[in-house]
Design a protein around this motif. Structure first.
Motif, PDB file in Angstrom:
ATOM      1  N   VAL A 148       0.790  -1.139  -0.127  1.00  0.00           N
ATOM      2  CA  VAL A 148      -0.031  -0.187   0.107  1.00  0.00           C
ATOM      3  C   VAL A 148       0.725   1.160  -0.047  1.00  0.00           C
ATOM      4  CG1 VAL A 148      -1.633   1.209   1.246  1.00  0.00           C
ATOM      5  CG2 VAL A 148      -1.927  -1.268   1.211  1.00  0.00           C
ATOM      6  N   THR A 149       2.187   1.217   0.563  1.00  0.00           N
ATOM      7  CA  THR A 149       2.982   2.246   0.844  1.00  0.00           C
ATOM      8  C   THR A 149       4.267   1.893   0.046  1.00  0.00           C
ATOM      9  OG1 THR A 149       1.960   2.812   2.844  1.00  0.00           O
ATOM     10  CG2 THR A 149       3.892   4.244   1.974  1.00  0.00           C
ATOM     11  N   PRO A 150       4.319   1.847  -1.184  1.00  0.00           N
ATOM     12  CA  PRO A 150       5.492   1.133  -1.858  1.00  0.00           C
ATOM     13  C   PRO A 150       7.066   1.771  -1.291  1.00  0.00           C
ATOM     14  CG  PRO A 150       4.033   1.780  -3.365  1.00  0.00           C
ATOM     15  CD  PRO A 150       3.459   2.396  -2.029  1.00  0.00           C
ATOM     16  N   VAL A 151       6.855   3.082  -1.203  1.00  0.00           N
ATOM     17  CA  VAL A 151       8.331   3.787  -0.675  1.00  0.00           C
ATOM     18  C   VAL A 151       8.971   3.178   0.558  1.00  0.00           C
ATOM     19  CG1 VAL A 151       7.535   5.714   0.700  1.00  0.00           C
ATOM     20  CG2 VAL A 151       9.201   6.202  -0.563  1.00  0.00           C
ATOM     21  N   THR A 153       8.760  -0.056   1.022  1.00  0.00           N
ATOM     22  CA  THR A 153       8.984  -1.587   0.753  1.00  0.00           C
ATOM     23  C   THR A 153      10.292  -1.764   0.141  1.00  0.00           C
ATOM     24  OG1 THR A 153       8.113  -1.369  -1.378  1.00  0.00           O
ATOM     25  CG2 THR A 153       6.530  -2.102   0.212  1.00  0.00           C
ATOM     26  N   GLY A 154      11.122  -0.531   0.060  1.00  0.00           N
ATOM     27  CA  GLY A 154      12.485  -0.786  -0.518  1.00  0.00           C
ATOM     28  C   GLY A 154      13.516  -0.591   0.505  1.00  0.00           C
ATOM     29  N   VAL A 155      14.762  -0.452   0.169  1.00  0.00           N
ATOM     30  CA  VAL A 155      15.953  -0.332   1.106  1.00  0.00           C
ATOM     31  C   VAL A 155      16.650   0.970   0.307  1.00  0.00           C
ATOM     32  CG1 VAL A 155      18.262  -1.103   1.790  1.00  0.00           C
ATOM     33  CG2 VAL A 155      16.209  -2.655   1.923  1.00  0.00           C
ATOM     34  N   GLN A 156      16.730   1.962   1.013  1.00  0.00           N
ATOM     35  CA  GLN A 156      17.227   3.365   0.515  1.00  0.00           C
ATOM     36  C   GLN A 156      19.064   3.091   0.694  1.00  0.00           C
ATOM     37  OE1 GLN A 156      16.173   6.361  -0.577  1.00  0.00           O
ATOM     38  NE2 GLN A 156      17.162   8.040   0.283  1.00  0.00           N
ATOM     39  N   LEU A 157      19.482   3.277  -0.393  1.00  0.00           N
ATOM     40  CA  LEU A 157      21.059   3.220  -0.493  1.00  0.00           C
ATOM     41  C   LEU A 157      21.414   4.754  -0.638  1.00  0.00           C
ATOM     42  CD1 LEU A 157      21.720   0.576  -3.232  1.00  0.00           C
ATOM     43  CD2 LEU A 157      21.281   0.102  -0.654  1.00  0.00           C
ATOM     44  N   GLU A 158      22.383   4.897   0.106  1.00  0.00           N
ATOM     45  CA  GLU A 158      22.928   6.503   0.328  1.00  0.00           C
ATOM     46  C   GLU A 158      24.323   6.384  -0.039  1.00  0.00           C
ATOM     47  OE1 GLU A 158      19.455   7.830   3.463  1.00  0.00           O
ATOM     48  OE2 GLU A 158      21.532   7.671   4.163  1.00  0.00           O
ATOM     49  N   ASP A 170       9.687  -0.037   8.427  1.00  0.00           N
ATOM     50  CA  ASP A 170       8.161  -0.292   8.006  1.00  0.00           C
ATOM     51  C   ASP A 170       7.266   0.636   9.030  1.00  0.00           C
ATOM     52  OD1 ASP A 170       8.595  -1.275  10.515  1.00  0.00           O
ATOM     53  OD2 ASP A 170       8.182  -3.599   9.891  1.00  0.00           O
ATOM     54  N   ARG A 171       8.053   1.641   9.305  1.00  0.00           N
ATOM     55  CA  ARG A 171       7.156   2.698  10.466  1.00  0.00           C
ATOM     56  C   ARG A 171       7.292   2.230  11.901  1.00  0.00           C
ATOM     57  NH1 ARG A 171       2.575   2.773   6.677  1.00  0.00           N
ATOM     58  NH2 ARG A 171       2.611   4.666   5.615  1.00  0.00           N
ATOM     59  N   TYR A 172       7.537   0.992  12.030  1.00  0.00           N
ATOM     60  CA  TYR A 172       7.471   0.519  13.383  1.00  0.00           C
ATOM     61  C   TYR A 172       9.179   0.410  13.804  1.00  0.00           C
ATOM     62  CZ  TYR A 172       2.747  -0.608  12.268  1.00  0.00           C
ATOM     63  OH  TYR A 172       1.320  -0.465  12.085  1.00  0.00           O
ATOM     64  N   PRO A 246      11.150   8.285   3.799  1.00  0.00           N
ATOM     65  CA  PRO A 246      10.982   9.107   5.150  1.00  0.00           C
ATOM     66  C   PRO A 246      12.323   9.518   5.668  1.00  0.00           C
ATOM     67  CG  PRO A 246      10.196   7.134   5.302  1.00  0.00           C
ATOM     68  CD  PRO A 246      10.325   7.092   3.821  1.00  0.00           C
ATOM     69  N   PRO A 247      12.824  10.716   6.408  1.00  0.00           N
ATOM     70  CA  PRO A 247      13.897  11.007   6.958  1.00  0.00           C
ATOM     71  C   PRO A 247      13.946  10.401   8.233  1.00  0.00           C
ATOM     72  CG  PRO A 247      12.310  13.006   7.228  1.00  0.00           C
ATOM     73  CD  PRO A 247      11.618  11.963   6.390  1.00  0.00           C
ATOM     74  N   VAL A 248      14.354   8.837   8.339  1.00  0.00           N
ATOM     75  CA  VAL A 248      14.306   8.285   9.452  1.00  0.00           C
ATOM     76  C   VAL A 248      15.596   8.404  10.402  1.00  0.00           C
ATOM     77  CG1 VAL A 248      12.337   6.694   8.930  1.00  0.00           C
ATOM     78  CG2 VAL A 248      14.834   6.308   8.140  1.00  0.00           C
ATOM     79  N   ARG A 249      16.725   8.815   9.462  1.00  0.00           N
ATOM     80  CA  ARG A 249      17.955   9.163  10.291  1.00  0.00           C
ATOM     81  C   ARG A 249      17.992   9.922  11.548  1.00  0.00           C
ATOM     82  NH1 ARG A 249      22.920   6.836   8.052  1.00  0.00           N
ATOM     83  NH2 ARG A 249      22.682   5.976   6.451  1.00  0.00           N
ATOM     84  N   ARG A 250      17.163  10.885  11.438  1.00  0.00           N
ATOM     85  CA  ARG A 250      16.925  11.800  12.423  1.00  0.00           C
ATOM     86  C   ARG A 250      16.301  11.499  13.793  1.00  0.00           C
ATOM     87  NH1 ARG A 250      12.191  15.697   9.627  1.00  0.00           N
ATOM     88  NH2 ARG A 250      10.558  14.459  10.168  1.00  0.00           N
TER      89      ARG A 250
END
Length: 382
Positions: A148-151, A153-158, A170-172, A246-250
């Protein structure tokens, strides 16, 4: 087309080519594997408009040509052929695959209707294969499985100058890991990001884990953002997921003064035991004190459980409730004898924030790797 190839080499190549294909597809032709026999050997490819796989192997080619055949069926056949060279030939729309006294006749699919395999010309950088595979296994478990939220379902490579960061959520929970990156002459001050489907990245990690180095290329062509992984004459390409991660590192704190250290295996085993009486989706209560860690499960009127294990607490006593499977996912990715569970704070002084899981070399020494796993607890207050 006519060729002969080593059975194990051919079977492994077909298996690699079809591994990333979807189990079901609306276009039957996308379930095929494309085999090109050239004067120098074979090229096997698959592509479903999102992910492609391509590999080259040696073969004795009598007649060159190109053929498209059902991928999963050929993979099943190739894996069960007798231990003898594979003979492969085509006649009009039929394909004959034989080995020893075993022989199979298959129908070919129309090559002209098959899409062109993506070609990547540039190289962005190199990563150590073993380190990359370990990092993917640690981080991808935190990616969402909800389409439902494709963004997420991935792994962000930086990509930065000399490091590659992997981030998933996954928000949790959030998982993060950094590894070495060799950009060669492509070093740039501008960070590069690529959001790769977690399932594809996990297969790349498993497939290329023993390859030495993996070449990674990130490219934009014809409004298609692609990433390619290449090693040992194998290439996997994937469309990137569009959207803003989403900017989760912060969410990760700079310093933490309240934490506990315990034996990783003991905590895993205790969690599995005490969770046996829990009903689905229920949380376990973890009470940290100078006397150790006490795990408590109140499952139902018929069953309760508790267990205490050794833990070295720094800072205040604290009680948190955590979903056991989420905790076990994080503990399973900690490749050290001991684990540190750190407690963050919220604006409410009586309400602790998410817990942070990191590796610990000994009871006193933090772990050497950069793995971090932030878990949002279902908090229980005293």
């Amino acid at each position: 087309m006519k060729f002969q190839a080593n059975r194990d080499v051919f079977s492994e190549a077909v298996s690699f080519a079809v591994k990333l294909l979807p189990q079901r597809t609306t276009l039957p032709i996308l379930s095929g594997v494309l085999i090109q026999a050239t004067e120098t050997g074979l090229i096997l490819s698959s592509f479903d408009y999102e992910v492609s796989a391509q590999t080259e192997i040696a073969a004795d080619v009598e007649e060159t040509g190109t053929v498209l055949v059902s991928g999963r069926l050929l993979a099943e056949i190739a894996s069960r052929l007798p231990n003898a060279p594979v003979r492969f030939s085509t006649e009009e729309s039929r394909i004959v695959v034989s080995s020893g006294s075993a022989s199979f006749t298959l129908l070919s699919m129309p090559v002209e209707e098959y899409p062109s395999i993506p070609q990547i010309s540039s190289e962005s950088g190199l990563v150590p294969a073993e380190e990359f595979a370990a990092a993917v296994a640690q981080v991808a478990v935190a990616a969402s499985r909800d389409d439902v939220t494709p963004v997420i379902t991935g792994v962000q490579l930086e990509v930065s100058e000399n490091s590659l960061g992997l981030v998933a959520t996954d928000r949790y929970r959030v998982a993060v890991r950094e590894i070495n990156w060799d950009g060669g002459s492509n070093t740039t001050s501008e960070p590069i990001t690529a959001l790769v489907p977690a399932r594809t990245l996990q297969e790349v990690g498993k497939t290329f884990g023993n390859a030495g180095n993996i070449s990674v290329a990130i490219t934009n062509t014809d409004d298609r953002e692609l990433i390619a992984f290449t090693a040992n004459k194998k290439t996997v390409t994937s469309l990137l997921i569009k959207g803003n991660f989403p900017p989760v590192r912060r969410l990760f704190p700079d310093t933490i003064e309240n934490y506990a250290v315990m034996n990783t295996a003991e905590l895993i085993e205790a969690t599995r035991r005490v969770a046996l009486v829990l009903e689905r989706e229920a949380a376990l209560r973890y009470s940290f004190s100078p006397d150790g860690l006490t795990l408590e499960a109140i499952g139902s009127e018929q069953a309760q459980a508790s267990e205490t294990i050794d833990a070295v607490l720094t800072g205040d006593e604290i009680v948190v409730s955590l979903k056991p499977q989420f905790l076990l996912d994080g503990l399973g990715a900690v490749h050290s004898e001991f684990v540190r569970i750190s407690f963050t704070r919220t604006e409410n002084p009586n309400k602790p924030g998410p817990v942070l899981i990191t590796s610990q070399s000994s009871k006193e020494q933090p772990g050497a790797d950069s793995y971090k796993y932030l878990l949002q607890p279902n908090l229980l207050l005293r």
